[in-house]
Design a protein around this motif. Structure first.
Motif, PDB file in Angstrom:
ATOM      1  N   GLN A 120       0.830  -1.201   0.000  1.00 26.71           N
ATOM      2  CA  GLN A 120       0.000   0.000   0.000  1.00 26.71           C
ATOM      3  C   GLN A 120       0.869   1.257   0.000  1.00 26.71           C
ATOM      4  O   GLN A 120       2.035   1.229   0.377  1.00 26.71           O
ATOM      5  CB  GLN A 120      -0.908   0.008   1.229  1.00 26.71           C
ATOM      6  CG  GLN A 120      -1.846  -1.191   1.302  1.00 26.71           C
ATOM      7  CD  GLN A 120      -2.754  -1.136   2.514  1.00 26.71           C
ATOM      8  OE1 GLN A 120      -3.029  -0.073   3.053  1.00 26.71           O
ATOM      9  NE2 GLN A 120      -3.221  -2.303   2.954  1.00 26.71           N
ATOM     10  N   GLY A 121       0.260   2.361  -0.414  1.00 22.40           N
ATOM     11  CA  GLY A 121       0.943   3.648  -0.377  1.00 22.40           C
ATOM     12  C   GLY A 121       1.920   3.873  -1.506  1.00 22.40           C
ATOM     13  O   GLY A 121       2.702   4.824  -1.465  1.00 22.40           O
ATOM     14  N   LEU A 122       1.883   3.043  -2.533  1.00 23.85           N
ATOM     15  CA  LEU A 122       2.784   3.206  -3.669  1.00 23.85           C
ATOM     16  C   LEU A 122       2.211   4.226  -4.647  1.00 23.85           C
ATOM     17  O   LEU A 122       1.001   4.429  -4.731  1.00 23.85           O
ATOM     18  CB  LEU A 122       2.993   1.865  -4.376  1.00 23.85           C
ATOM     19  CG  LEU A 122       3.489   0.703  -3.503  1.00 23.85           C
ATOM     20  CD1 LEU A 122       3.612  -0.562  -4.337  1.00 23.85           C
ATOM     21  CD2 LEU A 122       4.823   1.050  -2.856  1.00 23.85           C
ATOM     22  N   VAL A 134     -11.562   5.267 -13.247  1.00 25.27           N
ATOM     23  CA  VAL A 134     -10.495   4.481 -13.882  1.00 25.27           C
ATOM     24  C   VAL A 134     -10.460   3.094 -13.248  1.00 25.27           C
ATOM     25  O   VAL A 134     -10.998   2.888 -12.156  1.00 25.27           O
ATOM     26  CB  VAL A 134      -9.126   5.170 -13.714  1.00 25.27           C
ATOM     27  CG1 VAL A 134      -9.102   6.529 -14.405  1.00 25.27           C
ATOM     28  CG2 VAL A 134      -8.773   5.337 -12.226  1.00 25.27           C
ATOM     29  N   PRO A 135      -9.831   2.106 -13.911  1.00 25.17           N
ATOM     30  CA  PRO A 135      -9.715   0.776 -13.306  1.00 25.17           C
ATOM     31  C   PRO A 135      -9.034   0.863 -11.946  1.00 25.17           C
ATOM     32  O   PRO A 135      -8.079   1.630 -11.758  1.00 25.17           O
ATOM     33  CB  PRO A 135      -8.858   0.006 -14.315  1.00 25.17           C
ATOM     34  CG  PRO A 135      -9.067   0.714 -15.613  1.00 25.17           C
ATOM     35  CD  PRO A 135      -9.220   2.158 -15.256  1.00 25.17           C
ATOM     36  N   ALA A 136      -9.524   0.081 -10.992  1.00 23.46           N
ATOM     37  CA  ALA A 136      -8.997   0.184  -9.631  1.00 23.46           C
ATOM     38  C   ALA A 136      -9.221  -1.113  -8.861  1.00 23.46           C
ATOM     39  O   ALA A 136     -10.085  -1.927  -9.203  1.00 23.46           O
ATOM     40  CB  ALA A 136      -9.665   1.339  -8.890  1.00 23.46           C
ATOM     41  N   CYS A 137      -8.429  -1.274  -7.805  1.00 20.00           N
ATOM     42  CA  CYS A 137      -8.640  -2.324  -6.815  1.00 20.00           C
ATOM     43  C   CYS A 137      -9.153  -1.680  -5.530  1.00 20.00           C
ATOM     44  O   CYS A 137      -8.876  -0.501  -5.261  1.00 20.00           O
ATOM     45  CB  CYS A 137      -7.346  -3.085  -6.543  1.00 20.00           C
ATOM     46  SG  CYS A 137      -6.836  -4.152  -7.902  1.00 20.00           S
ATOM     47  N   PHE A 159      -5.782   2.375  -6.179  1.00 18.92           N
ATOM     48  CA  PHE A 159      -6.130   1.523  -5.041  1.00 18.92           C
ATOM     49  C   PHE A 159      -6.885   2.381  -4.038  1.00 18.92           C
ATOM     50  O   PHE A 159      -6.367   3.403  -3.564  1.00 18.92           O
ATOM     51  CB  PHE A 159      -4.876   0.927  -4.404  1.00 18.92           C
ATOM     52  CG  PHE A 159      -5.138   0.181  -3.128  1.00 18.92           C
ATOM     53  CD1 PHE A 159      -5.952  -0.937  -3.121  1.00 18.92           C
ATOM     54  CD2 PHE A 159      -4.585   0.604  -1.926  1.00 18.92           C
ATOM     55  CE1 PHE A 159      -6.209  -1.633  -1.948  1.00 18.92           C
ATOM     56  CE2 PHE A 159      -4.832  -0.085  -0.744  1.00 18.92           C
ATOM     57  CZ  PHE A 159      -5.644  -1.203  -0.760  1.00 18.92           C
ATOM     58  N   HIS A 160      -8.124   1.991  -3.725  1.00 19.91           N
ATOM     59  CA  HIS A 160      -8.966   2.787  -2.835  1.00 19.91           C
ATOM     60  C   HIS A 160      -9.242   2.050  -1.535  1.00 19.91           C
ATOM     61  O   HIS A 160      -9.613   0.872  -1.542  1.00 19.91           O
ATOM     62  CB  HIS A 160     -10.296   3.120  -3.513  1.00 19.91           C
ATOM     63  CG  HIS A 160     -10.169   4.007  -4.704  1.00 19.91           C
ATOM     64  ND1 HIS A 160      -9.868   5.347  -4.604  1.00 19.91           N
ATOM     65  CD2 HIS A 160     -10.291   3.743  -6.033  1.00 19.91           C
ATOM     66  CE1 HIS A 160      -9.830   5.881  -5.815  1.00 19.91           C
ATOM     67  NE2 HIS A 160     -10.068   4.932  -6.695  1.00 19.91           N
ATOM     68  N   LYS A 161      -9.072   2.771  -0.436  1.00 24.28           N
ATOM     69  CA  LYS A 161      -9.472   2.269   0.873  1.00 24.28           C
ATOM     70  C   LYS A 161     -10.814   2.911   1.226  1.00 24.28           C
ATOM     71  O   LYS A 161     -11.271   3.853   0.570  1.00 24.28           O
ATOM     72  CB  LYS A 161      -8.402   2.596   1.913  1.00 24.28           C
ATOM     73  CG  LYS A 161      -7.030   2.050   1.534  1.00 24.28           C
ATOM     74  CD  LYS A 161      -5.978   2.331   2.575  1.00 24.28           C
ATOM     75  CE  LYS A 161      -6.098   1.400   3.750  1.00 24.28           C
ATOM     76  NZ  LYS A 161      -4.934   1.469   4.654  1.00 24.28           N
ATOM     77  N   LEU A 219     -12.502  10.588  -6.144  1.00 22.20           N
ATOM     78  CA  LEU A 219     -11.394  11.446  -6.550  1.00 22.20           C
ATOM     79  C   LEU A 219     -10.168  10.588  -6.851  1.00 22.20           C
ATOM     80  O   LEU A 219     -10.040   9.465  -6.345  1.00 22.20           O
ATOM     81  CB  LEU A 219     -11.085  12.452  -5.445  1.00 22.20           C
ATOM     82  CG  LEU A 219     -12.222  13.419  -5.084  1.00 22.20           C
ATOM     83  CD1 LEU A 219     -11.787  14.350  -3.963  1.00 22.20           C
ATOM     84  CD2 LEU A 219     -12.672  14.224  -6.302  1.00 22.20           C
ATOM     85  N   PRO A 220      -9.248  11.090  -7.686  1.00 18.98           N
ATOM     86  CA  PRO A 220      -8.045  10.309  -8.004  1.00 18.98           C
ATOM     87  C   PRO A 220      -7.303   9.895  -6.742  1.00 18.98           C
ATOM     88  O   PRO A 220      -7.181  10.670  -5.785  1.00 18.98           O
ATOM     89  CB  PRO A 220      -7.213  11.282  -8.846  1.00 18.98           C
ATOM     90  CG  PRO A 220      -8.218  12.213  -9.450  1.00 18.98           C
ATOM     91  CD  PRO A 220      -9.290  12.376  -8.402  1.00 18.98           C
ATOM     92  N   SER A 221      -6.825   8.667  -6.739  1.00 15.16           N
ATOM     93  CA  SER A 221      -6.122   8.141  -5.566  1.00 15.16           C
ATOM     94  C   SER A 221      -4.613   8.277  -5.736  1.00 15.16           C
ATOM     95  O   SER A 221      -4.074   8.007  -6.814  1.00 15.16           O
ATOM     96  CB  SER A 221      -6.485   6.669  -5.360  1.00 15.16           C
ATOM     97  OG  SER A 221      -5.723   6.098  -4.323  1.00 15.16           O
ATOM     98  N   GLU A 222      -3.943   8.705  -4.661  1.00 12.22           N
ATOM     99  CA  GLU A 222      -2.481   8.736  -4.684  1.00 12.22           C
ATOM    100  C   GLU A 222      -1.908   7.332  -4.535  1.00 12.22           C
ATOM    101  O   GLU A 222      -0.784   7.069  -4.924  1.00 12.22           O
ATOM    102  CB  GLU A 222      -1.961   9.639  -3.565  1.00 12.22           C
ATOM    103  CG  GLU A 222      -2.334  11.107  -3.735  1.00 12.22           C
ATOM    104  CD  GLU A 222      -1.779  11.964  -2.620  1.00 12.22           C
ATOM    105  OE1 GLU A 222      -1.147  11.395  -1.701  1.00 12.22           O
ATOM    106  OE2 GLU A 222      -1.972  13.191  -2.669  1.00 12.22           O
ATOM    107  N   ASN A 223      -2.695   6.429  -3.944  1.00 10.20           N
ATOM    108  CA  ASN A 223      -2.256   5.042  -3.771  1.00 10.20           C
ATOM    109  C   ASN A 223      -2.502   4.258  -5.051  1.00 10.20           C
ATOM    110  O   ASN A 223      -3.601   4.294  -5.607  1.00 10.20           O
ATOM    111  CB  ASN A 223      -3.009   4.371  -2.621  1.00 10.20           C
ATOM    112  CG  ASN A 223      -2.671   4.995  -1.286  1.00 10.20           C
ATOM    113  OD1 ASN A 223      -1.581   5.504  -1.100  1.00 10.20           O
ATOM    114  ND2 ASN A 223      -3.612   4.963  -0.364  1.00 10.20           N
ATOM    115  N   THR A 224      -1.506   3.563  -5.514  1.00  6.23           N
ATOM    116  CA  THR A 224      -1.643   2.738  -6.704  1.00  6.23           C
ATOM    117  C   THR A 224      -0.969   1.394  -6.479  1.00  6.23           C
ATOM    118  O   THR A 224      -0.146   1.237  -5.576  1.00  6.23           O
ATOM    119  CB  THR A 224      -0.998   3.414  -7.932  1.00  6.23           C
ATOM    120  OG1 THR A 224       0.409   3.593  -7.683  1.00  6.23           O
ATOM    121  CG2 THR A 224      -1.635   4.773  -8.221  1.00  6.23           C
TER     122      THR A 224
END
Length: 450
Positions: free
Chosen positions: A264-266, A332-335, A273-275, A289-294
Motif C-alpha cells: 500500500q501507499g505506492l 479508472v480501473p482500480a482495486c 487503489f482505494h481504501k 477522486l483520483p487516488s495517490e495510492n496505486t
C-alpha cells in the motif's frame, strides 16, 4: 453595524496577538487559573457508573454551555477514580482528541461535573477573569492557539499542559470583560440562528432529493400508467410494464481484497487503489477522486485481487462506513481494499440508473448487527427492484441528473452561506476579545438603533 475602536493601543508582546488596548493586561494563564484533570473509573465495576454525577468527555462537547453528559458516575465512582468534581463556572477544554487538528472545543459548565482524562477544567479567580470571556477568546484564536499549545508529532493530537499554562492572553478590566461577553452572546446568537436556518434548508433539500429519486425509480415519470402490485415487501405498486428483478441479475458483485501494508501507499503504478475512507472524498458527480495510492497489475494478479472497471459502483461492506450508505463510482480501473465491495453493471450505459436505484437501499437495515456491522454479497445481491426498459431508464436518469444538479447547487449555496457566517462569527469574536473594536457602549438598545 459600525463599531468604534479604543483610543490607544500598545504592543502585547505576543506576536500572534498583536496590539491590545493600552489599559489591558496580558497575563499568563497560570497566573489567573488553576487546572483540574480527569480520569475514568473501572468499566468492570458497574457500581461506579450510572449515578447522578455528569462525567464529561470530548463527545459531550457539543455546545458552549454544558450541564449534562451521556455517561454519569456514582459518588463511589468519583471517589475511587482520578476524576474530580468541577464546580459550575469553569471553562472545560478538550485536551486530547483528533478534533484538535482544527478546533479546540470549550464550554462553561452550568452544573457540577466530573471529567475524563481527555478533558481539562480551567478555574479562574472570579474577580480576575470571567469564564465566558476566556471561552470567547479561545474561539477567536483557535488556529493560533492550536499552533501554540498542541503537542507536535503525537500519535493522537493533544494539548501540552506546560504550553497551555504559559499562554498569554489579553485581559481587560472585569466590567469590560462582562460587556464584551454580553455583546458576543447577542451577536453570535444572531449569527447562529442564521446558520441554523441554512442547515435546516440543507436538511430539507436532502429529504426532497431522496424523495425525488425514490419516486422516479419506483413509480416512473408518467403518473397515468397502469400500476401493479410488485410482490416485493416495502416496494408496493410499480408501473405494470416494469419487470421485477434481483440486483444479481443486473450485474455482478465482487469484494475488495486484502493488501499487505508493504503493498500500500505506492505511487505511479497502473491501477488505482482505494481504501474505505476514499468514499468520503468523492466529487459532486459521485465519482471517487483520483487516488495517490496505486498498485501494479502484477501485484493485483499475484494477490488475486479483482480489478474493477470504470463506472463500477463501490461501497463499504464492513464497519461504521457501511451504515452511511455511500455509493460511489470509479473513473479508472482500480482495486479496493477488503472493507469494500463493488458492483459491475452488465449494461455499461445503465450504471447511472442503477446507482440511483441502489441509493434506495437501507444499508443500516440489511447489515449484520454487532459491534462491527458487516454485509455479505448475498444480502445485497438478492434485493429485488422494479426495472423499466432501457429507453425509460435513460429518460429517468436524465430527469434525475437535472433535478439533482439543481438540488446540489442550492445545497452548495446554503453551505457557502454557512461558511461566510462562521467566518464572520470568528472574526467578530477575535476583534472583540483583542480590543480591535470597543463594544463597551453597545447595549441591545444601542445596537438596534445602529
Amino acid at each position: 453595524m459600525s463599531v468604534p475602536r479604543y483610543g490607544s493601543y500598545r504592543d502585547s508582546g505576543v506576536e500572534w496577538l498583536g496590539e491590545v488596548p493600552s489599559h489591558w493586561a496580558v497575563p499568563k494563564l497560570k497566573q489567573l487559573a488553576t487546572f483540574i484533570g480527569g480520569g475514568t473509573p473501572s468499566r468492570d465495576k458497574p457500581e461506579l457508573w450510572n449515578g447522578e454525577i455528569p462525567w464529561v468527555s470530548p463527545k459531550d462537547m457539543k455546545s458552549e454551555a454544558l450541564s449534562d453528559s451521556e455517561e454519569r458516575l456514582t459518588d463511589l465512582g468519583l471517589a475511587v477514580s482520578a476524576a474530580n468534581l468541577v464546580r459550575p463556572g469553569a471553562v472545560l477544554m478538550v485536551v486530547r482528541s483528533g478534533i484538535l487538528r482544527h478546533t479546540i472545543p470549550v464550554a462553561v459548565n452550568l452544573a457540577s461535573v466530573a471529567l475524563n482524562q481527555d478533558m481539562k477544567a480551567i478555574v479562574f479567580e472570579s474577580k480576575q477573569c470571567l469564564p465566558w470571556f476566556f471561552l470567547r477568546w479561545v474561539q477567536g484564536f483557535n488556529t493560533a492557539l492550536i499552533n501554540a499549545v498542541c503537542k507536535q508529532g503525537a500519535t493522537v493530537e493533544s494539548i501540552e499542559h506546560d504550553y497551555l499554562r504559559e499562554v498569554q492572553f489579553p485581559l481587560p478590566p472585569l466590567p469590560e470583560q462582562a460587556a464584551i461577553a454580553a455583546f458576543l452572546d447577542r451577536e453570535t446568537a444572531k449569527i447562529d440562528a442564521l446558520v441554523e436556518e441554512q442547515r435546516r434548508l440543507i436538511a430539507l433539500l436532502a429529504e426532497k432529493r431522496q424523495a425525488v429519486i425514490s419516486h422516479a425509480v419506483t413509480k416512473g415519470l408518467d403518473p397515468t400508467v397502469p400500476m401493479k402490485d410488485s410482490g416485493v415487501e416495502g416496494l408496493g405498486e410499480v408501473p405494470a410494464h416494469w419487470e421485477v428483478k434481483r440486483l444479481k441479475h443486473l450485474g455482478c458483485f465482487s469484494a475488495g481484497a486484502g493488501f499487505p501494508d508493504r503493498e500500500q501507499g505506492l505511487e505511479g503504478e497502473a491501477l488505482s487503489f482505494h481504501k474505505v475512507n476514499a468514499l468520503g472524498k468523492a466529487g459532486p458527480d459521485g465519482y471517487l477522486l483520483p487516488s495517490e495510492n496505486t498498485i501494479s497489475i502484477e501485484t493485483a494478479l499475484r494477490l488475486r485481487a479483482f480489478v474493477f472497471p470504470p463506472d463500477a459502483i463501490v461501497f463499504a461492506k464492513i464497519g461504521a462506513a457501511l451504515l452511511l450508505g455511500r455509493l460511489r463510482m470509479l473513473r479508472v480501473p482500480a482495486c479496493l481494499d477488503n472493507n469494500m465491495m463493488g458492483f459491475v453493471v452488465q449494461s455499461p450505459n445503465k450504471f447511472r440508473y442503477i446507482r440511483y436505484l441502489m441509493s434506495q437501499i437501507r444499508f443500516d437495515l440489511i447489515a449484520n448487527p454487532g459491534a462491527v456491522p458487516s454485509l455479505n454479497e448475498s444480502q445485497i445481491a438478492n434485493l429485488a427492484f422494479a426495472i423499466p426498459c432501457s429507453v425509460e431508464q435513460e429518460k429517468i436518469t436524465i430527469y434525475l441528473d437535472n433535478e439533482i444538479f439543481r438540488s446540489d447547487a442550492l445545497t452548495a449555496e446554503a453551505q457557502a452561506a454557512i461558511t461566510l457566517l462562521q467566518e464572520r462569527r470568528a472574526a467578530l469574536i477575535s476583534a472583540a476579545v483583542t480590543g480591535k473594536i470597543d463594544v463597551r457602549g453597545l447595549g441591545p438598545a444601542v445596537e438596534e438603533a445602529a
